[in-house]
Design a protein around this motif. Sequence first.
Motif: not given
Length: 349
Positions: A33, A37, A85, A89, A92-93, A115, A118-119
């Motif tokens: 996490l 972003p 979103d 995610y 970003s990962q 997920l 995180w969003t």
Amino acid sequence: MAVIENTNTKESERSVLLPQRHPEHDLFICDVLDAIPKDDLGSMEHPVFSLATRPDTRILKYEHRNVKIQITPSVKGLATIFDKDLLIYCISQMVAKKNQGLPLSQNVNLHAHDLLIWTNRETSGNAYRRMIEAFERLRGTTIMTNIKAGGEEVTTGFGLIDSFRIVRETPTGRMSELQVRISDWMFKIIQASEVLTLSRDYFRLRKPIERRIYEIARKHCGEQDEWRISIDLLQKKSGASSHGRAFKAMVRELAQHNHLPDYSVTVDGDMVIFENREGLKERPPEPVFPQLDPETYNDAKTVAPGYDVYYLEQEWREMWVDTGMPFLHSPDKAFIAFCKSRAKRRPMA
């Protein structure tokens, strides 16, 4: 023409932003996490996602200068700005993994619960169901465009993701682990680092048009002091299908509440003015950084053997800044957790 003045009260902020649904969750000391972003430049500049809140089965076409886009829905409808979103995610990962020097794959393994947190989404049964529906729209929406990806311009059709599958379910039948395969086009964008950092408050914006306007401002204003655009061009780039007068009213309302992350908004006649709030331009001075106990460095060497703990400290401090400088109840514990996470993901030989 008179300039519409901004207001920025706590009361208006509470009313227009979604709540922080997981305020106790310390993103900074978490493993997967802690990714910052990231959004791809292509869909930030051009309208790829539907702004509708109901199933949208239109075929959308957009052309600006030399860029052409056609977005075709599946029977489930077009992928929406809120569905994005999930893609953010995944991006970003992958960017976090790339920044760590780890090999990249188009397959992203993720935990559904992570997920949702995180969003800034709810973690109810309905939230898991809506997540699957979002993945279905991302998989079914077809993009035909000549937008460059990694410096390569090829007019091609592709899905926003190639596939997704549920790897494991909980005893209650709720999905737990998933694997998402992103498209070749998106993979090239990530490999070329054609991405920008988003504010975490992006996930607190309630309205589709607010999220879309923030993306446009983040792409074009960036770290400049100011950026101006006509309302007509802003509407075209946003992909909003509302009448011109209605769109202008929405922008005026956005300027009145002034709750957009990173940028303030004013309307001057037919021009929209975005001004940098300074958050993207300045790093805090050294005394602002969390201070560590000298003994913590010895503990860090124990949990991350073989690593240069002072280099890890620099990484940790940079991540703390990039994640919004959250309050840390125990900086020493947070740093040790960060070191453990790094050592676990990439142990030294």
